[in-house]
Design a protein around this motif. Structure first.
Motif, PDB file in Angstrom:
ATOM      1  N   PRO A  38       0.843  -1.206   0.000  1.00  0.00           N
ATOM      2  CA  PRO A  38       0.000   0.000   0.000  1.00  0.00           C
ATOM      3  C   PRO A  38       0.875   1.252   0.000  1.00  0.00           C
ATOM      4  CG  PRO A  38      -0.764  -1.570   1.643  1.00  0.00           C
ATOM      5  CD  PRO A  38       0.564  -2.076   1.157  1.00  0.00           C
ATOM      6  N   PRO A  39       0.534   2.233  -0.807  1.00  0.00           N
ATOM      7  CA  PRO A  39       1.346   3.456  -0.829  1.00  0.00           C
ATOM      8  C   PRO A  39       1.226   4.225   0.499  1.00  0.00           C
ATOM      9  CG  PRO A  39      -0.173   3.325  -2.708  1.00  0.00           C
ATOM     10  CD  PRO A  39      -0.586   2.284  -1.754  1.00  0.00           C
ATOM     11  N   GLU A  40       2.291   4.907   0.833  1.00  0.00           N
ATOM     12  CA  GLU A  40       2.190   5.864   1.938  1.00  0.00           C
ATOM     13  C   GLU A  40       1.597   7.171   1.455  1.00  0.00           C
ATOM     14  OE1 GLU A  40       5.840   6.365   3.996  1.00  0.00           O
ATOM     15  OE2 GLU A  40       6.047   4.244   4.517  1.00  0.00           O
ATOM     16  N   SER A 145     -10.422   5.161 -11.385  1.00  0.00           N
ATOM     17  CA  SER A 145     -11.314   6.161 -10.795  1.00  0.00           C
ATOM     18  C   SER A 145     -10.789   6.627  -9.443  1.00  0.00           C
ATOM     19  CB  SER A 145     -12.726   5.581 -10.640  1.00  0.00           C
ATOM     20  OG  SER A 145     -13.273   5.221 -11.888  1.00  0.00           O
ATOM     21  N   PHE A 146     -10.334   5.694  -8.620  1.00  0.00           N
ATOM     22  CA  PHE A 146      -9.801   6.070  -7.313  1.00  0.00           C
ATOM     23  C   PHE A 146      -8.572   6.959  -7.451  1.00  0.00           C
ATOM     24  CE2 PHE A 146     -11.528   2.395  -4.466  1.00  0.00           C
ATOM     25  CZ  PHE A 146     -12.802   2.899  -4.627  1.00  0.00           C
ATOM     26  N   LEU A 147      -7.702   6.628  -8.390  1.00  0.00           N
ATOM     27  CA  LEU A 147      -6.492   7.432  -8.564  1.00  0.00           C
ATOM     28  C   LEU A 147      -6.835   8.842  -9.056  1.00  0.00           C
ATOM     29  CD1 LEU A 147      -4.115   4.800 -10.207  1.00  0.00           C
ATOM     30  CD2 LEU A 147      -3.854   5.824  -7.935  1.00  0.00           C
ATOM     31  N   LEU A 167      -4.818   0.903   1.081  1.00  0.00           N
ATOM     32  CA  LEU A 167      -4.820  -0.555   1.043  1.00  0.00           C
ATOM     33  C   LEU A 167      -5.653  -1.058  -0.133  1.00  0.00           C
ATOM     34  CD1 LEU A 167      -4.094  -3.272   2.304  1.00  0.00           C
ATOM     35  CD2 LEU A 167      -6.082  -3.026   3.818  1.00  0.00           C
ATOM     36  N   ALA A 168      -6.772  -0.380  -0.407  1.00  0.00           N
ATOM     37  CA  ALA A 168      -7.624  -0.770  -1.540  1.00  0.00           C
ATOM     38  C   ALA A 168      -6.885  -0.586  -2.864  1.00  0.00           C
ATOM     39  CB  ALA A 168      -8.911   0.045  -1.528  1.00  0.00           C
ATOM     40  N   LEU A 169      -6.111   0.481  -2.983  1.00  0.00           N
ATOM     41  CA  LEU A 169      -5.324   0.677  -4.205  1.00  0.00           C
ATOM     42  C   LEU A 169      -4.364  -0.497  -4.422  1.00  0.00           C
ATOM     43  CD1 LEU A 169      -4.362   4.483  -4.030  1.00  0.00           C
ATOM     44  CD2 LEU A 169      -6.241   3.429  -5.285  1.00  0.00           C
ATOM     45  N   ALA A 170      -3.682  -0.893  -3.364  1.00  0.00           N
ATOM     46  CA  ALA A 170      -2.722  -1.992  -3.482  1.00  0.00           C
ATOM     47  C   ALA A 170      -3.434  -3.302  -3.807  1.00  0.00           C
ATOM     48  CB  ALA A 170      -1.921  -2.126  -2.191  1.00  0.00           C
ATOM     49  N   ARG A 171      -4.564  -3.558  -3.172  1.00  0.00           N
ATOM     50  CA  ARG A 171      -5.301  -4.799  -3.440  1.00  0.00           C
ATOM     51  C   ARG A 171      -5.767  -4.861  -4.890  1.00  0.00           C
ATOM     52  NH1 ARG A 171      -8.994  -5.053   2.083  1.00  0.00           N
ATOM     53  NH2 ARG A 171      -7.462  -6.172   3.387  1.00  0.00           N
ATOM     54  N   ALA A 198      -0.338   0.519 -14.842  1.00  0.00           N
ATOM     55  CA  ALA A 198       0.711   1.494 -15.165  1.00  0.00           C
ATOM     56  C   ALA A 198       0.461   2.812 -14.439  1.00  0.00           C
ATOM     57  CB  ALA A 198       0.766   1.710 -16.674  1.00  0.00           C
ATOM     58  N   GLU A 199      -0.786   3.244 -14.349  1.00  0.00           N
ATOM     59  CA  GLU A 199      -1.079   4.480 -13.612  1.00  0.00           C
ATOM     60  C   GLU A 199      -0.736   4.331 -12.138  1.00  0.00           C
ATOM     61  OE1 GLU A 199      -4.723   6.527 -13.883  1.00  0.00           O
ATOM     62  OE2 GLU A 199      -4.404   7.173 -15.943  1.00  0.00           O
ATOM     63  N   PHE A 200      -1.038   3.171 -11.579  1.00  0.00           N
ATOM     64  CA  PHE A 200      -0.672   2.944 -10.179  1.00  0.00           C
ATOM     65  C   PHE A 200       0.844   3.023 -10.019  1.00  0.00           C
ATOM     66  CE2 PHE A 200       0.804   0.030  -6.883  1.00  0.00           C
ATOM     67  CZ  PHE A 200       0.106   0.476  -5.777  1.00  0.00           C
TER      68      PHE A 200
END
Length: 369
Positions: A38-40, A145-147, A167-171, A198-200
């Motif tokens: 998960p990103p900080e 959408s989240f990003l 955490l949701a982004l990482a999952r 790629a965006e993540f």
């Protein structure tokens, strides 16, 4: 006859070998996906170039969720817990593309509603794997959408929501990694999954480790799916529009980070733009071939507005299988191609030598779409 049988046998053998290789590598990719942390923080948020509609924001704020011809009134209940009227409705809800309408609203209550709805989704117990919300294409849309909406969603958010969101982004990124490594995503969905991953990799501070692998995966999918003349291998013009609406923000965010854009991304964008103009009638809409429905003119305009050079539309697309003939205001667009590969043929028609004819802005002869 014998030659065709040999070719089909070779294709079947190649598919079987590929499936075996992917199955054997599944444990490796499962382990690799778990390394996506998960990103900080997010270094940057990509833009969403799709148009917004304040009336949609008002409807959602009032508890009405209208997607794909179905409307549900939540009546104070989380929309994620109500019985979905259709699988398409569930996919649209769980993809969160509608967040952009709330983000663009001047109503602070609407922005708070966006945060509340995302919090509702993040608090759900584990979603079953067969739920439409967990399909790779839906997961990709949700991650995108989240990003793109993260500045609004994280504005003033408490620590619990912030941690759950990261955490949701990482999952979601892990799910997409596994889908691309195996058979979870097929056809055009593989390109959308690669774009989201790629965006993540570009936006998240933990994305640097997976960036090289993701860049190669995205380049491979674009080189496989975007033909030399700019047509998509599915021969469906709508797929090219949707890809551009996701590739253009990716190109912008990579440039904003000062990173090098993969050449396959630049090639795909440069090729698809003229191809879409080739398939445009005088009223701006696209020809109805191989699954193309009514053109969302606002989305098409948003994509074509980013074309760097605009000459006359091409008249010959031999790889995509389309021809364009003009005489004054008269225009004929002809489907002169064969069927796409089976993996991309979900929306394909048996329409070789079908045509559309328009005179100025008037559509005279059209397909059913």
């Amino acid at each position: 006859m014998l030659r065709d049988r040999v070719r089909l046998a070779s294709v079947s053998a190649a598919r079987a070998a590929g499936a075996f290789a992917r199955g054997a590598a599944a444990p490796y990719h499962l382990m690799k996906s778990m390394a996506i942390a998960p990103p900080e923080r997010l270094r940057i948020a990509p833009p969403d170039i799709r148009t917004t509609d304040s009336t949609v924001a008002d409807q959602i704020y009032a508890g009405y969720f209208s997607f794909d011809g179905k409307t549900v009134q939540a009546r104070g209940v989380s929309p994620f817990l109500v019985a979905a009227p259709s699988e398409c409705w569930r996919r649209s809800l769980a993809g969160f593309s509608w967040l952009r309408h709330l983000q663009a609203s001047d109503n602070r209550a609407a922005l708070a509603t966006a945060q509340e709805l995302v919090a509702d989704f993040l608090s759900l117990p584990k979603i079953p794997a067969d739920d439409p919300a967990m399909e790779p294409a839906v997961v990709a849309r949700r991650l995108l959408s989240f990003l793109s909406q993260s500045p609004t969603l994280l504005d003033g958010a408490d620590a619990d929501f912030y941690d759950a969101f990261m955490l949701a982004l990482a999952r979601n990124a892990r799910l997409l990694w596994r889908a691309l490594a195996g058979d979870g995503a097929r056809g055009a969905d593989r390109a959308f999954c690669a774009i989201a991953l790629a965006e993540f990799a570009v936006c998240a501070d933990t994305g640097r480790k997976i960036a090289p692998h993701v860049s190669r995966a995205l380049s491979a999918e674009l080189d496989r799916q975007i033909l030399i003349d700019g047509g998509h291998v599915s021969r469906n013009p709508q797929v090219a529009v949707d890809l551009l609406l996701d590739l253009l923000p990716l190109r912008q965010v990579i440039a904003a980070r000062g990173l090098q854009t993969p050449s396959a991304v630049l090639r795909a964008i440069d090729r698809m733009m003229p191809m879409l103009r080739m398939l445009q009638h005088g009223d701006g809409s696209l020809a109805l071939f191989n699954g193309m429905g009514a053109t969302a003119l606002d989305r098409l305009a948003s994509a074509l507005a980013h074309e760097d050079t605009r000459g006359a539309p091409p008249v010959n697309a031999p790889y995509a299988g389309y021809q364009r003939m003009e005489a004054g205001d008269a225009l004929v667009i002809v489907d002169a191609g064969g069927p796409p590969p089976f993996e991309f043929s979900l929306c394909a028609h048996a329409g070789c030598l079908s045509f559309e004819y328009s005179l100025g802005i008037e559509r005279v002869v059209v397909n059913c779409g």
